[in-house]
Design an enzyme around this catalytic site. Structure first.
Site, PDB file in Angstrom:
ATOM      1  N   CYS A  83       4.147   4.504 -29.578  1.00 19.26           N
ATOM      2  CA  CYS A  83       4.576   3.128 -29.846  1.00 19.26           C
ATOM      3  C   CYS A  83       3.613   2.144 -30.681  1.00 19.26           C
ATOM      4  CB  CYS A  83       4.886   2.617 -28.798  1.00 19.26           C
ATOM      5  SG  CYS A  83       6.393   3.556 -27.763  1.00 19.26           S
ATOM      6  N   HIS A 332      12.510  -3.468 -30.430  1.00 15.16           N
ATOM      7  CA  HIS A 332      11.146  -2.409 -30.271  1.00 15.16           C
ATOM      8  C   HIS A 332      11.766  -0.967 -31.035  1.00 15.16           C
ATOM      9  CE1 HIS A 332       7.709  -0.376 -29.062  1.00 15.16           C
ATOM     10  NE2 HIS A 332       8.308   0.172 -27.768  1.00 15.16           N
TER      11      HIS A 332
END
Lengths: 386, 386
Positions: A83, A332
């Site tokens: 991420c 996200h």
């Protein structure tokens, strides 16, 4: 540090299902950034992405994206760090310019998570952890973060409703961001009553699944004024790692990677937490937003949630945080998130954040986390209006 | 350029099935390089790898490898560019040192291809091409290279037996390399009679499937003598791309990426093809070995095979090539290959190549190709014994 400026930005809206290809997403954001900078040619392409091999069966996306942009010939790089892929790609691009080998660079993050079942995406996200020693145990990525939340709440005697203030704030901020994934005001009660995902984390404690891409054009500081009247300086770019897996750590409620990365960044920029006017943190889960406030130096351990109680993290507070909605509400799309943060800070520092604008922001800080705090990229950006 | 030195090297043997994990392979090569350099701590980890997401369901291998090396805390990067992942990771690491942000760096390439069926690995390799526009057509990666071979043979009136000299030479060289995947002398007739894979390419025209990892430790040139008496200078590090896909190109028998990357490398190092004493090229398929000799400036188009006929590429020739066996016989664990080339050149230039040693090698050049010539990394290394 110094020496590198952001001279153009672009981003797609974050949506649950874009109907676009990985390439289509990247090109949309990158062309917007290139147009914003007014450059006609670039010298290198850096792409941050986590899951294209697993989800799209597509690698070699450095060359793919350079080619799709009509910039074939230039060196290109795919950089992956779960991420934190976006933030780490940004760091690699900054090194490229500081090395003297790159001049005008585009760095973009992209992730396409639609078109797959939730179990497939869940399996993809778990690639951030050790496949052989952890992923095969059956624990999910949310499950690992739930363990962190439980430990945090017990160790510091913090109640769930204190953590829940983070997603509430993010959803409030996202109402002003037309490109956010969620435009829905929520309350602490909504968070606490939302479906349980992994005890104690509930649905509204967790960022969602979405498609998106964001991009910035970088140039050496001394050339920046050729492209824009409001260049934003990259005052520091730091990456730090920690042990990959939670089981390897003595303490699970502090991310040492955040502390190390931000410590180096403050030192390089010659700044302290007091100097930060606007903040973007990696709130993949509500507890991570609170922990970030502490690990980055804005609050003592166990007291991060008090900043929200005091209203300090709001748009008119001392430390406006996740002003476009953060991971929870802007969305996200994992490999893109680190670049969304950079784009949003750049808009703030160049007074182009429209309804999300905070007053008089001169210094912005972003924190982008890969895995369970296993990689942390920190950037400090500084306005050129001084 | 200058400014960066190689101060330690390591590599695993290439084998069809190592019985080791991705981490085990990387750590073995990296520890050998770290021991060779005699360093106790490093400042950054760069990992080149193509297929870990697809084959091992493992990403975030920058942090994974840093952690496994006991170097958690340092910045780490996974760099992916298909079969050029190793060479491009090397380039990113060189930029890291030249930026002034990294000092002592380890850069390694790793690929674990065992434990999967050939169709699975074939699908993995095809991730180097455009998934939506090319891979879904059903053509394989070998199939695309077969089209190049057919076009080359027709355009330049070159017979298959001329191309076949390349794998024959590689297998001869690999007899001297204990870490090579294949130790088997072959003849041109063996190549021409081996099973057809994709017309006109036969089994012995093609590199195999294997596991392997290779690593180098880099340091600023001015500190290199602290670690070794025989540092090797990175005289140039260049990456260039081309259109990703074969169908986008006017000509398929020249890799413009090779020409661009090597042109920049010669310029930066202030050298020409005549200065190269030892060469490592990306002979994933026999035709690519021959084309490389041309695209890198050692022969006119269509005449590359003549260098082999004249014996110039042999160990005692003017241009010793693929002295450890090349992709065909040392083996081609894809993300690691670019670093194997750097390790082998370093051994040559520091007079440590044992049975593979060529006499008086001062300048070495490597060419590492990703996709159908879509990314090319070129390195020029120079001995410090002058």
């Amino acid at each position: 540090m110094g020496g590198v400026a952001i001279v153009g930005v672009g981003m797609t809206p974050v949506v649950a299902s874009s109907g676009k290809s990985l390439t289509g997403l990247f090109v949309q954001a990158a062309k917007e950034a290139i147009d914003d900078a007014g450059v006609d040619r670039i010298d290198a392409v850096y792409v941050g992405n986590m899951m294209s091999g697993f989800l799209q069966n597509q690698e070699h996306i450095g060359s793919l994206m350079a080619s799709a942009l009509g910039q074939e010939g230039v060196p290109s790089y795919k950089v992956e760090a779960a991420c934190a892929s976006g933030g780490v790609a940004m760091n690699a691009a900054v090194k490229g310019i500081l090395s003297g080998l790159d001049r005008i660079v585009i760095v973009g993050g992209v992730e396409k998570m639609s078109g797959h079942t939730t179990p497939e995406v869940t399996a993809g996200l778990m690639m951030a952890e050790d496949r052989l020693k952890v992923a095969t145990s059956g624990v999910t990525f949310v499950g690992l973060n739930a363990m962190i939340a439980r430990a945090y709440m017990q160790e510091y005697k913090v109640a769930h409703d204190a953590l829940a203030r983070f997603p509430v704030m993010c959803h409030e901020n996202a109402l002003n961001n037309p490109r956010a994934q969620f435009h829905k005001r929520i309350t602490v009660d909504d968070v606490l009553r939302s479906p349980l995902v992994a005890d104690p984390l509930r649905l509204f404690d967790c960022s969602g699944i979405g498609d998106g891409a964001a991009a910035v054009v970088l140039a050496p500081m001394e050339e920046a004024k050729k492209f824009t009247d409001t260049p934003v300086e990259v005052a520091a770019s730091s990456v730090a790692t920690d042990n990959l897996s939670l089981y390897q750590r003595e303490k699970t409620t502090v991310f040492e990677g955040s502390r190390k990365a931000v410590g180096e960044a403050y030192k390089r920029a010659d700044l302290s937490p007091n100097d930060v006017d606007v903040l973007e943190v990696h709130d993949a889960f509500s507890v991570l937003g609170i922990m970030a406030l502490e690990d980055l130096g804005f609050a003592d351990k166990g007291t991060g949630a008090r900043l929200l109680e005091d209203g300090q993290c709001g748009r008119d507070g001392k430390l406006p945080t996740n002003t476009f909605g953060g991971l929870k509400a802007r969305g996200h799309p994992v490999g893109a998130t680190g670049i969304y943060q950079i784009v949003e800070l750049t808009l703030q520092l160049s007074n182009r954040a429209e309804k999300c604008q905070v007053a008089d922001a001169k210094v912005g800080l972003s924190q982008n986390v890969g895995g369970i705090g296993s990689t942390v990229a920190v950037h400090i950006l500084r306005s050129s209006k001084r």
